[in-house]
Design a protein around this motif. Structure first.
Motif, PDB file in Angstrom:
ATOM      1  N   PRO A 175      -5.840  38.100  91.132  1.00  0.00           N
ATOM      2  CA  PRO A 175      -5.026  38.638  90.019  1.00  0.00           C
ATOM      3  C   PRO A 175      -5.445  38.119  88.647  1.00  0.00           C
ATOM      4  CG  PRO A 175      -3.624  37.979  91.847  1.00  0.00           C
ATOM      5  CD  PRO A 175      -5.007  37.539  92.205  1.00  0.00           C
ATOM      6  N   LEU A 176      -5.899  36.875  88.579  1.00  0.00           N
ATOM      7  CA  LEU A 176      -6.298  36.313  87.282  1.00  0.00           C
ATOM      8  C   LEU A 176      -7.624  36.878  86.785  1.00  0.00           C
ATOM      9  CD1 LEU A 176      -5.364  32.549  87.824  1.00  0.00           C
ATOM     10  CD2 LEU A 176      -4.077  34.272  86.530  1.00  0.00           C
ATOM     11  N   ALA A 177      -8.416  37.467  87.685  1.00  0.00           N
ATOM     12  CA  ALA A 177      -9.746  37.964  87.303  1.00  0.00           C
ATOM     13  C   ALA A 177      -9.662  39.162  86.372  1.00  0.00           C
ATOM     14  CB  ALA A 177     -10.547  38.325  88.556  1.00  0.00           C
ATOM     15  N   ARG A 178      -8.489  39.797  86.311  1.00  0.00           N
ATOM     16  CA  ARG A 178      -8.340  40.981  85.458  1.00  0.00           C
ATOM     17  C   ARG A 178      -7.913  40.630  84.035  1.00  0.00           C
ATOM     18  NH1 ARG A 178      -5.999  42.650  90.442  1.00  0.00           N
ATOM     19  NH2 ARG A 178      -3.899  42.151  89.674  1.00  0.00           N
ATOM     20  N   GLU A 179      -7.591  39.387  83.791  1.00  0.00           N
ATOM     21  CA  GLU A 179      -7.105  38.977  82.475  1.00  0.00           C
ATOM     22  C   GLU A 179      -8.261  38.790  81.488  1.00  0.00           C
ATOM     23  OE1 GLU A 179      -3.938  38.874  81.770  1.00  0.00           O
ATOM     24  OE2 GLU A 179      -3.352  39.329  83.848  1.00  0.00           O
ATOM     25  N   GLN A 180      -7.970  39.019  80.218  1.00  0.00           N
ATOM     26  CA  GLN A 180      -8.969  38.827  79.166  1.00  0.00           C
ATOM     27  C   GLN A 180      -8.926  37.416  78.589  1.00  0.00           C
ATOM     28  OE1 GLN A 180     -11.268  41.219  78.362  1.00  0.00           O
ATOM     29  NE2 GLN A 180     -10.351  42.268  80.130  1.00  0.00           N
ATOM     30  N   ARG A 181      -7.740  36.840  78.544  1.00  0.00           N
ATOM     31  CA  ARG A 181      -7.569  35.480  78.042  1.00  0.00           C
ATOM     32  C   ARG A 181      -6.521  34.793  78.899  1.00  0.00           C
ATOM     33  NH1 ARG A 181      -6.320  35.772  71.750  1.00  0.00           N
ATOM     34  NH2 ARG A 181      -6.536  33.499  71.980  1.00  0.00           N
ATOM     35  N   LEU A 182      -6.772  33.521  79.213  1.00  0.00           N
ATOM     36  CA  LEU A 182      -5.850  32.793  80.072  1.00  0.00           C
ATOM     37  C   LEU A 182      -5.575  31.402  79.498  1.00  0.00           C
ATOM     38  CD1 LEU A 182      -7.334  33.529  83.626  1.00  0.00           C
ATOM     39  CD2 LEU A 182      -5.089  34.257  82.800  1.00  0.00           C
ATOM     40  N   PRO A 183      -4.317  31.105  79.179  1.00  0.00           N
ATOM     41  CA  PRO A 183      -4.008  29.704  78.870  1.00  0.00           C
ATOM     42  C   PRO A 183      -4.070  28.897  80.166  1.00  0.00           C
ATOM     43  CG  PRO A 183      -2.003  30.989  78.974  1.00  0.00           C
ATOM     44  CD  PRO A 183      -3.132  31.968  79.118  1.00  0.00           C
ATOM     45  N   LEU A 184      -4.266  27.607  80.058  1.00  0.00           N
ATOM     46  CA  LEU A 184      -4.359  26.769  81.252  1.00  0.00           C
ATOM     47  C   LEU A 184      -3.097  26.890  82.096  1.00  0.00           C
ATOM     48  CD1 LEU A 184      -6.517  24.797  82.346  1.00  0.00           C
ATOM     49  CD2 LEU A 184      -5.196  22.927  81.349  1.00  0.00           C
ATOM     50  N   SER A 185      -1.960  27.082  81.446  1.00  0.00           N
ATOM     51  CA  SER A 185      -0.681  27.174  82.164  1.00  0.00           C
ATOM     52  C   SER A 185      -0.619  28.392  83.088  1.00  0.00           C
ATOM     53  CB  SER A 185       0.475  27.223  81.160  1.00  0.00           C
ATOM     54  OG  SER A 185       0.326  28.331  80.285  1.00  0.00           O
ATOM     55  N   ALA A 186      -1.428  29.421  82.829  1.00  0.00           N
ATOM     56  CA  ALA A 186      -1.399  30.616  83.666  1.00  0.00           C
ATOM     57  C   ALA A 186      -1.895  30.337  85.084  1.00  0.00           C
ATOM     58  CB  ALA A 186      -2.244  31.718  83.026  1.00  0.00           C
ATOM     59  N   LEU A 187      -2.712  29.294  85.245  1.00  0.00           N
ATOM     60  CA  LEU A 187      -3.246  28.975  86.565  1.00  0.00           C
ATOM     61  C   LEU A 187      -2.215  28.302  87.456  1.00  0.00           C
ATOM     62  CD1 LEU A 187      -5.822  29.412  84.769  1.00  0.00           C
ATOM     63  CD2 LEU A 187      -6.976  27.784  86.259  1.00  0.00           C
ATOM     64  N   VAL A 188      -1.188  27.726  86.844  1.00  0.00           N
ATOM     65  CA  VAL A 188      -0.211  26.939  87.606  1.00  0.00           C
ATOM     66  C   VAL A 188       0.523  27.792  88.632  1.00  0.00           C
ATOM     67  CG1 VAL A 188       1.914  25.585  87.397  1.00  0.00           C
ATOM     68  CG2 VAL A 188       0.071  25.268  85.742  1.00  0.00           C
ATOM     69  N   GLY A 189       0.733  29.058  88.337  1.00  0.00           N
ATOM     70  CA  GLY A 189       1.465  29.921  89.260  1.00  0.00           C
ATOM     71  C   GLY A 189       0.651  30.438  90.421  1.00  0.00           C
ATOM     72  N   LEU A 253     -13.279  32.664  85.133  1.00  0.00           N
ATOM     73  CA  LEU A 253     -11.994  32.995  84.519  1.00  0.00           C
ATOM     74  C   LEU A 253     -12.013  32.612  83.041  1.00  0.00           C
ATOM     75  CD1 LEU A 253      -9.579  31.701  87.322  1.00  0.00           C
ATOM     76  CD2 LEU A 253     -10.374  34.045  86.935  1.00  0.00           C
ATOM     77  N   PRO A 254     -11.486  33.490  82.168  1.00  0.00           N
ATOM     78  CA  PRO A 254     -11.523  33.230  80.718  1.00  0.00           C
ATOM     79  C   PRO A 254     -10.428  32.247  80.283  1.00  0.00           C
ATOM     80  CG  PRO A 254     -10.457  35.320  81.129  1.00  0.00           C
ATOM     81  CD  PRO A 254     -10.902  34.819  82.478  1.00  0.00           C
ATOM     82  N   VAL A 255     -10.498  31.030  80.807  1.00  0.00           N
ATOM     83  CA  VAL A 255      -9.468  30.023  80.526  1.00  0.00           C
ATOM     84  C   VAL A 255      -9.731  29.400  79.159  1.00  0.00           C
ATOM     85  CG1 VAL A 255      -8.426  27.857  81.287  1.00  0.00           C
ATOM     86  CG2 VAL A 255      -9.159  29.557  82.981  1.00  0.00           C
TER      87      VAL A 255
END
Length: 297
Positions: A175-189, A253-255
């Motif tokens: 699911p995260l592979a489709r994001e353009q920008r990811l804050p580090l907090s997005a990985l926590v879930g 991932l664009p973290v």
């Protein structure tokens, strides 16, 4: 006290078994027992308790153990110093390395070394970086080529050779592979697959999250980065891997986070004499380091 008896004593202390010590030293169990009996007679003290087939050090044995290691190391250092006088690069070289470094960084170094010094018997141990560090401390390995710690003890000299940039990765259908920008907090879930506990690489990763007071769900862990790559690639979780391992099975991932850097290089003991073979191996590693500096200039 003869060195053979001390070697047997250390082997029994480490394995807590006369039979396993015999296998380690290529001796029969009676031969090991005889050497221990000789040492006990020479020292005038009982060194092991044998209760219900369990072998444990006595107080005298615990006192002797560190001194026995020191004595054997002094003997080995003296042997190396005398051999070094000849200038010949021969004999054995005990080299410890981690699986990742051994597979992805060392092969050209080892190829050049063995071609240049065919008379050297290379004794390689594949260990976790933390175990390899301890092998250098104890004298079981003359050199270790591993992931370097940010700080080492006063007896260990640490020299970087390579730099690894670690990247956040996941399978292409994560699911995260489709994001353009990811804050580090997005990985926590989302569950993570990370290096095993008590490893420097894992500490680096967790430190990035701890700095932001974030806690992650670690679903699986392993000490082998190649296995981590497989687990991330089949969708068991996101991971953090060196760039050299990333291929079409993974997406970066664009973290939004500064690069996580780890350094790889060699460790040696400051107070122990290097063999000519050890010095030659360091020469090969330094040549690799110098070539990388030239390429970046």
């Amino acid at each position: 006290m003869d060195t053979q008896s001390l070697q047997a004593f250390i082997a029994v202390a480490d394995t807590q078994s006369f039979s396993l010590a015999g296998e380690q030293l290529h001796l029969t169990q009676p031969a090991v027992s005889k050497r221990i009996a000789t040492l006990e007679h020479q020292s005038g003290a009982k060194l092991f308790d044998r209760i219900n087939r369990r072998v444990s050090l006595t107080e005298a044995g615990r006192l002797l153990l560190p001194r026995a290691r020191q004595i054997l190391q002094l003997v080995e250092d003296s042997r190396r110093q005398l051999h070094n006088l000849s200038g010949e690069v021969t004999g054995s070289l005990a080299l410890a390395t981690s699986h990742h470094v051994g597979l992805h960084r060392l092969p050209p170094v080892l190829k050049a070394f063995t071609q240049r010094y065919p008379s050297v018997n290379l004794e390689m141990q594949f260990l976790y970086s933390e175990q390899a560090y301890q092998a250098v401390v104890s004298g079981e390995a003359e050199l270790a080529v591993v992931t370097l710690f940010p700080q080492t003890g006063p007896m260990i000299e640490s020299t970087p050779v390579w730099t690894d940039q670690l990247r956040f990765v996941a399978s292409p259908d994560h699911p995260l592979a489709r994001e353009q920008r990811l804050p580090l907090s997005a990985l926590v879930g989302h569950p993570a697959v990370l290096p095993g506990p008590n490893t420097f690489t894992r500490d680096l990763i967790l430190g990035s999250f701890s700095a932001q007071s974030l806690h992650i769900d670690i679903a699986l862990s392993t000490y082998y980065l190649e296995t981590l790559k497989m687990m991330a690639g089949i969708g068991l979780g996101w991971s953090v891997l060196p760039e050299s391992l990333i291929d079409e099975e993974l997406v970066v991932l664009p973290v939004e986070h500064p690069p996580i850097i780890r350094r790889l290089g060699y460790l040696l003991h400051r107070e122990r004499t290097l063999s000519n073979a050890g010095r030659a191996m360091i020469g090969e590693l330094e040549a690799v380091k110098a070539a990388q500096i030239t390429l970046t200039d």
